[in-house]
Motif scaffolding. Structure first.
Motif, mmCIF file in Angstrom:
data_model
loop_
_atom_site.group_PDB
_atom_site.id
_atom_site.type_symbol
_atom_site.label_atom_id
_atom_site.label_comp_id
_atom_site.label_asym_id
_atom_site.label_seq_id
_atom_site.Cartn_x
_atom_site.Cartn_y
_atom_site.Cartn_z
ATOM 1 N N UNK A 267 0.721 -1.376 -0.057
ATOM 2 C CA UNK A 267 -0.061 -0.265 0.145
ATOM 3 C C UNK A 267 1.088 1.236 0.058
ATOM 4 N N UNK A 268 0.401 2.381 -0.546
ATOM 5 C CA UNK A 268 0.963 3.477 -0.714
ATOM 6 C C UNK A 268 0.459 4.682 0.232
ATOM 7 N N UNK A 269 -0.710 4.216 0.955
ATOM 8 C CA UNK A 269 -1.107 5.069 1.814
ATOM 9 C C UNK A 269 -1.422 4.575 3.386
ATOM 10 N N UNK A 270 -2.156 4.887 4.318
ATOM 11 C CA UNK A 270 -2.318 4.740 5.504
ATOM 12 C C UNK A 270 -3.597 3.444 5.227
ATOM 13 N N UNK A 271 -3.255 2.284 6.115
ATOM 14 C CA UNK A 271 -4.197 1.281 6.056
ATOM 15 C C UNK A 271 -5.286 1.436 7.044
ATOM 16 N N UNK A 272 -6.714 1.575 6.765
ATOM 17 C CA UNK A 272 -7.758 1.851 7.458
ATOM 18 C C UNK A 272 -8.551 0.577 7.780
ATOM 19 N N UNK A 273 -8.640 -0.395 7.020
ATOM 20 C CA UNK A 273 -9.576 -1.416 7.238
ATOM 21 C C UNK A 273 -9.155 -2.910 7.082
ATOM 22 N N UNK A 274 -9.730 -3.738 7.455
ATOM 23 C CA UNK A 274 -9.221 -5.207 7.389
ATOM 24 C C UNK A 274 -10.538 -6.093 7.345
ATOM 25 N N UNK A 275 -10.288 -7.169 6.499
ATOM 26 C CA UNK A 275 -11.474 -8.164 6.515
ATOM 27 C C UNK A 275 -10.573 -9.505 6.278
ATOM 28 N N UNK A 276 -10.908 -10.658 6.918
ATOM 29 C CA UNK A 276 -10.425 -12.095 6.530
ATOM 30 C C UNK A 276 -11.382 -13.066 6.243
ATOM 31 N N UNK A 277 -11.433 -13.743 5.392
ATOM 32 C CA UNK A 277 -12.429 -14.895 5.205
ATOM 33 C C UNK A 277 -11.664 -15.738 4.226
ATOM 34 N N UNK A 278 -11.896 -17.150 4.691
ATOM 35 C CA UNK A 278 -11.119 -18.254 3.999
ATOM 36 C C UNK A 278 -9.898 -18.133 3.684
ATOM 37 N N UNK A 279 -9.144 -17.894 4.434
ATOM 38 C CA UNK A 279 -7.829 -17.817 3.944
ATOM 39 C C UNK A 279 -7.230 -16.482 3.352
ATOM 40 N N UNK A 280 -8.103 -15.572 3.086
ATOM 41 C CA UNK A 280 -7.774 -14.554 2.274
ATOM 42 C C UNK A 280 -7.797 -13.272 3.198
ATOM 43 N N UNK A 281 -6.838 -12.483 3.160
ATOM 44 C CA UNK A 281 -6.683 -11.016 3.880
ATOM 45 C C UNK A 281 -7.081 -9.898 2.997
ATOM 46 N N UNK A 282 -7.988 -9.121 3.312
ATOM 47 C CA UNK A 282 -8.399 -7.887 2.465
ATOM 48 C C UNK A 282 -8.095 -6.634 3.282
ATOM 49 N N UNK A 283 -7.143 -5.778 2.640
ATOM 50 C CA UNK A 283 -6.866 -4.332 3.293
ATOM 51 C C UNK A 283 -7.467 -3.369 2.631
ATOM 52 N N UNK A 284 -7.993 -2.259 3.249
ATOM 53 C CA UNK A 284 -8.347 -0.999 2.556
ATOM 54 C C UNK A 284 -7.475 0.195 2.677
ATOM 55 N N UNK A 285 -7.320 1.033 2.071
ATOM 56 C CA UNK A 285 -5.923 2.037 2.286
ATOM 57 C C UNK A 285 -6.459 3.524 1.884
ATOM 58 N N UNK A 286 -5.651 4.077 2.288
ATOM 59 C CA UNK A 286 -5.903 5.799 1.860
ATOM 60 C C UNK A 286 -5.404 6.113 0.408
ATOM 61 N N UNK A 287 -4.724 4.819 0.005
ATOM 62 C CA UNK A 287 -4.327 4.866 -1.603
ATOM 63 C C UNK A 287 -5.293 4.643 -2.449
ATOM 64 N N UNK A 288 -6.811 4.720 -2.027
ATOM 65 C CA UNK A 288 -7.656 4.381 -2.761
ATOM 66 C C UNK A 288 -7.886 2.858 -3.339
ATOM 67 N N UNK A 289 -7.144 1.792 -2.477
ATOM 68 C CA UNK A 289 -7.118 0.511 -3.315
ATOM 69 C C UNK A 289 -7.741 -0.219 -2.148
ATOM 70 N N UNK A 290 -7.820 -1.383 -2.633
ATOM 71 C CA UNK A 290 -8.124 -2.808 -1.707
ATOM 72 C C UNK A 290 -7.213 -3.811 -2.127
#
Length: 206
Positions: free
Chosen positions: A146-169
């Protein structure tokens, strides 16, 4: 004798009113009928719902409630949750401080890897995620991308999702620390994210 004449379904209902695993263990020693009822996985499922409100995902699947494996799984899950709740209620718990990030931690998610090590992933304004071993307190791996702050997380079935200030997941493999996919399209920071088996939902400022 009056209790022995009750239908098994009625006994199960009565036993779900017992709040302590120790009470059920005592009932298990009364007679053969009670012993069999107390070793039924369905009882422990109902007891879990009665005490904590909802079953965890691993206990929602269809199982043979009369099997020994199902009984062991359901009883273990209930006993573990009961122990945690009891420690919080009575103040009998220990603390461990996890240090390593270079800035504020804005999100955290438990990984539930094993009974001894839940595993924790944290997201920070230092633009990294860290995966921790809760048994040792050590950081096992650092996830960067990520190129920006990391604000959110979610985990499901062995996958980790992260949302960031860089406008990406980003979708990560928490066992290797590798980034699987990068999802772009938002025009602002991704502040919230929730993933399911087949999809995920992300929310931003706009």
């Amino acid at each position: 004798e009056a209790m022995d004449s009750l239908p098994e379904a009625v006994l199960v209902y009565i036993f779900t009113k017992l709040r302590s695993p120790r009470d059920l263990l005592n009932c298990q020693q009364v007679c053969q009928l009670w012993h069999a009822v107390c070793r039924d996985a369905g009882l422990w499922q109902q007891l879990y719902v009665h005490c904590f409100g909802a079953l965890p995902p691993e206990l929602k699947v269809a199982i043979d409630t009369s099997s020994e494996a199902a009984f062991t799984t359901c009883r273990t899950r209930f006993a573990r949750r009961y122990a945690v709740e009891d420690r919080w209620r009575t103040g009998r718990y220990s603390q461990r401080v996890l240090r390593g990030h270079d800035s504020t931690i804005d999100c955290l998610h438990l990984l539930h890897r094993t009974d001894e090590d839940l595993g924790v992933v944290t997201g920070s304004r230092d633009k990294s995620l860290r995966i921790w071993n809760t048994a040792t307190g050590r950081c096992e791996r650092i996830l960067r991308g990520h190129k920006g702050w990391i604000w959110s997380l979610s985990v499901v079935q062995g996958r980790l999702f992260s949302g960031s200030w860089d406008e990406s997941v980003r979708c990560w493999d928490p066992t290797t620390g590798q980034s699987r996919h990068v999802y772009r399209g938002h025009a602002s920071a991704v502040l919230s994210i929730h993933a399911t088996k087949d999809t995920f939902v992300a929310g931003t400022y706009f």
